[in-house]
Design an enzyme around this catalytic site. Structure first.
Site, PDB file in Angstrom:
ATOM      1  CG  ASP A 125      -2.215   0.555   1.120  1.00 11.83           C
ATOM      2  OD1 ASP A 125      -2.306   1.633   0.538  1.00 11.83           O
ATOM      3  OD2 ASP A 125      -3.194  -0.068   1.595  1.00 11.83           O
ATOM      4  CG  ASP A 221      -4.286   5.744   1.201  1.00  8.90           C
ATOM      5  OD1 ASP A 221      -5.206   4.980   1.505  1.00  8.90           O
ATOM      6  OD2 ASP A 221      -4.112   6.867   1.745  1.00  8.90           O
ATOM      7  CD  GLU A 278      -8.761   4.891  -1.032  1.00  6.92           C
ATOM      8  OE1 GLU A 278      -9.595   4.555  -0.189  1.00  6.92           O
ATOM      9  OE2 GLU A 278      -7.837   5.696  -0.778  1.00  6.92           O
ATOM     10  CG  HIS A 351      -8.800  -1.138   5.079  1.00  4.49           C
ATOM     11  ND1 HIS A 351      -8.624  -1.256   3.711  1.00  4.49           N
ATOM     12  CD2 HIS A 351      -8.324   0.091   5.405  1.00  4.49           C
ATOM     13  CE1 HIS A 351      -8.067  -0.155   3.249  1.00  4.49           C
ATOM     14  NE2 HIS A 351      -7.875   0.684   4.247  1.00  4.49           N
ATOM     15  CG  ASP A 352     -11.051   2.412   4.328  1.00  5.20           C
ATOM     16  OD1 ASP A 352     -10.511   2.323   5.448  1.00  5.20           O
ATOM     17  OD2 ASP A 352     -10.461   2.803   3.308  1.00  5.20           O
TER      18      ASP A 352
HETATM   19  C1  NOJ Z   1      -7.823   5.349   2.534  1.00  5.25           C
HETATM   20  C2  NOJ Z   1      -7.491   4.164   3.399  1.00  5.25           C
HETATM   21  O1  NOJ Z   1      -8.065   3.017   2.838  1.00  5.25           O
HETATM   22  C3  NOJ Z   1      -8.025   4.485   4.776  1.00  5.25           C
HETATM   23  O2  NOJ Z   1      -8.009   3.376   5.629  1.00  5.25           O
HETATM   24  C4  NOJ Z   1      -7.218   5.636   5.329  1.00  5.25           C
HETATM   25  O3  NOJ Z   1      -7.764   6.032   6.559  1.00  5.25           O
HETATM   26  C5  NOJ Z   1      -7.233   6.836   4.380  1.00  5.25           C
HETATM   27  N1  NOJ Z   1      -7.069   6.481   3.015  1.00  5.25           N
HETATM   28  C6  NOJ Z   1      -6.136   7.799   4.738  1.00  5.25           C
HETATM   29  O4  NOJ Z   1      -4.901   7.270   4.385  1.00  5.25           O
END
Ligand code: NOJ
Length: 571
Positions: A125, A221, A278, A351-352
């Site tokens: 990542d 990210d 992302e 994970h979000d």
């Molecule tokens: C996206 C990530 O998936 C998330 O978990 C993170 O809190 C934010 N970006 C900030 O890096």
């Protein structure tokens, strides 16, 4: 085949290749990362080998055979670098060192080697929009207004009304410099200044360090935030849209692709890796600039389907609306259409996000049927399926009663915002329970022992209360488990040219109960049908004519669909 048929076939194939150069015939023409799914691991919650209550790299190495049994080509690890863990590793203090909580660089090298022995690559990542406020770069930058790294971050004398993604102001006052710095996410995650070429060089060097170690690619990210808009550079204006969301002010602005093409040239090009960005707010129609032949990444996680319950990129949990199936289907179909000449990462969880069974199926659906129904979609859309740890076991949301029990920093921000918007504790908690990122972060469930075999110590986040029924050991021994269903689907998809590369077409897009689509290639066709309701639904006329059911979440077959029924047909 007689001579005439052969010649006709050859002419058709030549013509098709001439007119449609992007069409690929046969799975042998696909890359390794297109042919098999990817498995996402949240290392903190995977397996603890030392009893400290948090997962580690050795735990992942121990479970490689399990991961291989899912037929995957790669494992994407969320950040394992040195970090104060304010945002569980997305606040990085050293880009090229392993956080001791996860183990050592030797553990990492061993993981790479053991994974390679099983034909699995490790994908890292890259968190390049921001660092931790404990990173040496930031400590130097904040120390004065004229140190060598003074403009490595974004400093201003005055702040604006922007609200950060985790709640509160997007600006933080710094005593040493007597200035504010910008943080799109938490206060402890200052945004880097990508306009400075030295910053970009340092980031590329960090990524190349991991390429030299033999990683198989990168998930990048929050990449839409790296370029701040020109209005910002000139004047840092207040937000006028009422939400004050920093996202709406800085996401995906003009010029961002120039930075990204440089990243591609300096890091990605010339390596047999895959890259997935992302990119919350990149619209399906813009995907062509981001992925494929003229793009930057091989795939892009855009958010249109997982955020279908929100009105804009703002994602305010207490302003979410119920999901309309036609809107969810449209989001998926638009993305499929926009990537028909490139590639798409298919995902329902990470994970979000909350667990997909709770997120996409109505209250009252049978959880196992729902998990299998989503799996059918995951494996039959066009693109690479991304499986998030526990999804293959049918994990569901957890529930804590008090906000104090939530670890996730964004849950606290969302709770505070809801309270300041006038919601009671009970109402605010209802949204936290529904959307908290901790829903996806409870420990992996390996067996029915204490802590489900995740740790011998005290788990950092409580194990889900259902662990005795839903875990790897139990599901290994149940031929009808969600786990074994995933394995069947993976085998089916990985060996089917049609499911890997075939064209996607949606049927009955306005239907609010069923999702029906086909995948076809060279005269062969598959059809996926999913009933998103908790009741019986009759099928459109003659849809099954000439079709043979090959896999479904009910064993037998009717000429209607039962609650949550899903199946794949072959023509
Ligand atoms: C996206 C990530 O998936 C998330 O978990 C993170 O809190 C934010 N970006 C900030 O890096």
């Amino acid at each position: 085949m007689n001579r005439r048929t052969f010649i006709k076939g050859a002419i058709a194939l030549t013509a098709a290749t001439y007119f449609y150069p992007n069409i690929v015939f046969g799975a042998e023409n696909f890359k390794w990362w297109q042919k098999k799914p990817v498995y996402q691991i949240y290392p903190k919650s995977f397996l603890d080998t030392t009893g400290k209550g948090t997962g580690d790299l050795r735990g992942i190495t121990q479970k490689l055979d399990y991961i291989k049994s899912l037929g995957v080509s790669a494992i994407w690890l969320t950040p394992i670098y040195v970090s104060p863990m304010v945002d569980n590793g997305y606040d990085i203090a050293d880009y090229t060192a392993i956080d001791p909580r996860f183990g050592t660089m030797e553990d990492f090298d061993e993981l790479i080697a053991e994974a390679k022995a099983r034909d699995i690559k490790i994908v890292m990542d890259l968190v390049f929009n921001h660092t931790s406020d404990k990173h040496a770069w930031f400590l130097e930058s904040k120390s004065s207004r004229n140190n060598p790294k003074a403009d490595w971050y974004i400093w201003r004398d005055e702040k604006t009304n922007w609200r950060g993604i985790f709640g509160g102001s997007a600006w933080q006052w710094c005593e040493e410099r007597q200035q504010y710095y910008l943080h799109t996410f938490a206060t402890q995650q200052p945004d880097l200044n990508w306009e400075n070429p030295d910053v970009r060089r340092a980031l590329y060097d960090a990524a190349n360090f991991w390429l030299d170690k033999g990683v198989g690619g990168f998930r990048v990210d929050a990449i839409v935030y790296i370029k701040k808009p020109k209005t910002f550079v000139d004047g840092t204006p207040d937000a006028l849209d009422g939400t004050c969301a920093v996202h709406n002010m800085i996401a995906n602005t003009d010029g961002i692709l120039d930075f990204l093409h440089e990243l591609k040239r300096e890091v990605f090009d010339g390596h047999d890796i895959f890259t997935v960005g992302e990119a919350n707010s990149v619209k399906p129609e813009e995907l062509k600039y981001w992925v494929g032949k003229d793009g930057v990444f091989n795939m892009l996680f855009e958010f249109s389907h997982v955020n279908v319950m929100f009105n804009n990129g703002d994602e305010v949990w207490h302003r979410s609306k119920p999901i309309k199936l036609s809107e969810l289907k449209k989001a998926l179909s638009d993305s499929q259409a926009a990537t028909k000449d490139s590639w798409y990462p298919i995902y329902f969880e990470n994970h979000d996000k909350p667990r997909s069974v709770n997120n996409f199926f109505p209250h009252g659906s049978d959880k196992i049927l729902a998990a299998k129904a989503l799996a059918i979609i995951l494996f039959t859309l066009r693109g690479t399926p991304f499986i998030y740890q526990g999804e293959e076991l049918g994990f569901t949301n957890t529930q804590f009663d008090s906000i104090d029990d939530y670890d996730d920093i964004s849950s606290h921000g969302a709770y505070n915002l809801a309270r300041s918007d006038g919601l009671s504790d009970k109402e605010a908690m209802r949204f936290v329970q529904k959307f908290s990122r901790d829903n996806a972060r409870t420990p992996m469930q390996w067996n029915s022992d204490k802590n489900s075999g995740f740790t011998t110590g005290k788990a950092w986040l409580p194990v889900h209360k259902d662990f005795a029924a839903c875990n790897v050991e139990v599901e290994e021994h149940d031929a009808n488990s969600v786990l074994n269903f995933y394995r069947k689907l993976s085998t089916l998809r990985n060996s089917s040219d049609v499911l890997i590369g075939g064209d996607y077409a949606e049927l009955y897009p306005k239907n609010e109960e069923l999702y029906i689509f086909t995948r076809s290639l060279g005269g062969k066709k598959f059809m996926t049908i999913v009933n998103f309701t908790t009741h019986k639904v009759n099928l459109p006329d003659k849809i099954f004519d000439g079709a043979k059911k090959i896999l479904g979440n009910y064993a037998d077959e009717k000429n209607y669909l039962r609650a949550t029924e899903a199946a794949i047909y072959e023509f």
